[in-house]
Design an enzyme around this catalytic site. Structure first.
Site, PDB file in Angstrom:
ATOM      1  N   ARG A  91      -3.942  -3.168  -4.500  1.00 62.67           N
ATOM      2  CA  ARG A  91      -4.202  -2.172  -5.548  1.00 62.67           C
ATOM      3  C   ARG A  91      -3.000  -2.075  -6.480  1.00 62.67           C
ATOM      4  NH1 ARG A  91      -3.396   3.501  -6.351  1.00 62.67           N
ATOM      5  NH2 ARG A  91      -2.348   3.672  -4.337  1.00 62.67           N
ATOM      6  N   HIS A 150      -0.937  -6.720 -11.711  1.00 62.68           N
ATOM      7  CA  HIS A 150      -0.626  -6.453 -13.118  1.00 62.68           C
ATOM      8  C   HIS A 150       0.862  -6.270 -13.359  1.00 62.68           C
ATOM      9  CE1 HIS A 150      -0.732  -1.725 -13.285  1.00 62.68           C
ATOM     10  NE2 HIS A 150      -0.082  -2.156 -12.232  1.00 62.68           N
ATOM     11  N   GLY A 189       0.785  -1.245   0.000  1.00 66.82           N
ATOM     12  CA  GLY A 189       0.000   0.000   0.000  1.00 66.82           C
ATOM     13  C   GLY A 189       0.804   1.276   0.000  1.00 66.82           C
TER      14      GLY A 189
END
Length: 430
Positions: free
Chosen positions: A326, A330, A266
Site C-alpha cells: 500500500r 509511487h 505496512g
C-alpha cells in the site's frame, strides 16, 4: 432532473464560451458583471457536486481546483495556490477552527480574542485579513462585515484528523515544490529516475533521502508521522473493506500453519489490526513487515506477527496467499520498483499467491488535476504516479500478469485503486 441533459447543456455552453473568447474576446458577454455572475453560478454548481474533503485536500496540496478558481474568478491561473495554502496553514496554527461552534457567528474581534491574535490591535484587523482569504478560497462564510460562520468546508476542517492531514500536506508540498523548476533544470529537464538525487536532496542540499533526513530532525518527523497516521485513519474503513474482499470466505486449505497475508512496508500494522478484528474467521498467518526502527517494540493483537524487513532484500516469507503493498511503489522510480518486485517474486506460490497493490492509477487520457499534480509531487522522493498502461508495463516487465485494476469508489480510475497481479503462466512467458 435529467442529469444527462444538464451535463450536455453545460458542455455546449462551455464550448460556446470558449469559441467566443477566441473569436471576439468574450464580446458576447456584454458586461463584466455578467461574467462574475456566470463564475458565481459555476462556483455554486461545483460546491454542490464536489465532496468537501476533496476540496479541502486540493487546497492543501496547492491544487488549483475548479472550486478555488471559481471562487477567485481567475480560471487557469495558479498564483493563488501558495497564498491560499499559507492562509490555511496560518489559520490552523492560530486555531481559528477551534474558535467556532456549529451554528455560531464570530466577529473578527471575537476571533482575535479567542485565538490570541492582535494583542496590540484590539480591532482584530489581522483576523479580518486571514478570514477574508479563507472566505475567498471557499472556507467559512461571510455573514456581514467582519462576521463569519461555518460552511460545509470549514465544518469538515472541524475534524482534527483533517486538520492534522492538511497541516502535514501543506508542509510537505510547500518546502520542495518551489524548487521544482530549478531542480529539473539542473538535470537537463530529464525524467527524474535517481532516488539518490531527488528533488528532496536538491532542496535540502543533503545526501540523505527524506526518510533518513526526518530521522535526524525529530520535530519534522513528529509532524510527518502525525500526517501519515491521519491519512491511515481516514483510509481505514475503505482499506478494511478492500482487504476483506480479498478473502470472501476462508479457503479450505487455510490453516494456522499457512500464510494468509503479508503487509509489506505496512508501518505499525493498524490497518491489519482493524481487518482481523472485523474478520475473526480468517485463518492463517498474518504478517506486518517494515524497517526495524518502525516496528521495534510494537505489539499487535489478533495474532498478527511483526517482522523487521527491508523490501530491497529478498522476501523471507514464502507461499503467502497475498503480498500486500500500500502506497509503496509511487515513492520509487521503475528501477527501484523492479528490484522490490524481483525480491518478492521468488516467494510466490504458483496458482495461489497474489500481489495486491493499493496505489493511484492515472487515466491514460483525461487525468484529473489532483492526479497530475500529485504525480509531480512524487518527484520529491524520486517517485511517480502511474497510468494504467504504465502499471501493466511495469508488472509485465518482471513476469507478472495483471489480473485486474479496480477502483473501489467506482470513479473510473482516480486516486487509489486495487491492482491484482499473479505469476505469468508458462505459455504467456514463452
Amino acid at each position: 432532473m435529467d442529469l444527462s441533459s444538464l451535463i450536455r447543456q453545460m458542455e455546449l455552453a462551455a464550448e460556446s464560451l470558449a469559441f467566443e473568447s477566441t473569436e471576439s474576446s468574450l464580446a458576447a458577454i456584454s458586461q463584466d458583471i455578467d461574467r462574475v455572475k456566470l463564475l458565481n453560478a459555476a462556483r455554486h454548481i461545483i460546491s454542490a457536486l464536489e465532496r468537501p474533503e476533496d476540496t479541502v485536500m486540493n487546497i492543501a496540496k496547492a491544487v488549483n481546483s475548479p472550486h478555488t478558481r471559481c471562487c477567485l474568478g481567475i480560471a487557469g491561473l495558479s498564483w493563488d495556490q501558495p497564498v491560499g495554502q499559507a492562509a490555511l496553514k496560518s489559520a490552523l496554527q492560530m486555531k481559528i477552527f477551534e474558535a467556532f461552534e456549529i451554528g455560531t457567528t464570530r466577529t473578527a474581534r471575537e476571533l482575535a480574542v479567542r485565538t490570541g491574535a492582535e494583542h496590540s490591535l484590539v480591532d482584530g484587523i489581522f483576523a479580518v485579513r486571514i478570514m477574508r482569504a479563507l472566505v475567498g478560497i471557499g472556507i467559512f462564510a461571510e455573514h456581514g462585515e467582519e462576521k463569519y460562520a461555518h460552511n460545509i468546508l470549514s465544518q469538515t476542517m472541524n475534524n482534527p484528523v483533517y486538520r492534522t492531514l492538511i497541516n502535514g500536506a501543506c508542509t510537505t508540498a510547500s518546502s520542495t515544490m518551489p524548487k521544482l523548476a530549478d531542480y529539473l533544470e539542473s538535470i537537463g529537464f530529464k525524467n527524474p529516475v535517481d532516488p539518490e538525487a531527488s528533488l528532496f536532496h536538491f532542496t535540502y542540499k543533503t545526501d540523505l533521502n527524506m526518510f533518513e533526513w526526518l530521522e535526524a530532525h525529530p520535530q519534522q518527523l513528529a509532524g510527518f508521522s502525525a500526517y501519515q497516521a491521519a491519512a491511515t485513519t481516514l483510509q481505514t474503513d475503505t482499506l478494511k473493506k478492500t482487504i476483506c474482499t480479498l478473502f470472501p470466505t476462508p479457503r479450505p486449505s487455510d490453516n494456522d500453519g499457512q500464510k494468509l497475508l503479508v503487509d509489506v512496508g505496512g508501518g505499525r500494522g493498524e490497518i491489519l489490526e482493524s481487518v482481523c478484528g472485523e474478520r475473526p474467521d480468517l485463518q492463517g498467518r498474518v504478517v506486518v513487515q517494515d524497517l526495524p526502527k518502525v516496528v521495534v517494540g510494537r505489539r499487535l493483537v489478533h495474532g498478527i506477527e511483526i517482522m523487521p524487513y527491508n523490501f530491497f532484500t529478498p522476501q523471507p516469507v514464502h507461499d503467502s496467499s497475498v503480498y500486500f503493498f500500500r502506497h509503496i511503489f509511487h515513492n520509487w522510480p521503475d528501477s527501484a520498483c523492479i528490484q522490490i518486485l524481483r525480491n518478492t517474486i521468488p516467494a510466490l506460490k504458483p496458482n495461489y499467491s497474489r500481489i495486491i497493490i493499493i496505489d493511484q492509477v492515472i487515466r491514460n487520457t483525461g487525468a484529473s488535476t489532483f492526479s497530475a499534480l500529485m504525480d509531480l509531487t512524487m518527484i520529491t522522493f524520486g517517485g511517480m504516479e502511474r497510468t494504467e498502461r504504465q502499471w501493466y508495463q511495469l508488472l509485465e516487465s518482471v513476469g507478472l500478469t495483471v489480473v485486474s485494476i479496480k477502483d473501489p469508489r467506482q470513479r473510473n480510475l482516480t486516486r487509489d485503486c486495487v491492482i491484482e497481479a499473479v505469476l505469468m503462466a508458462a505459455e504467456e512467458a514463452s
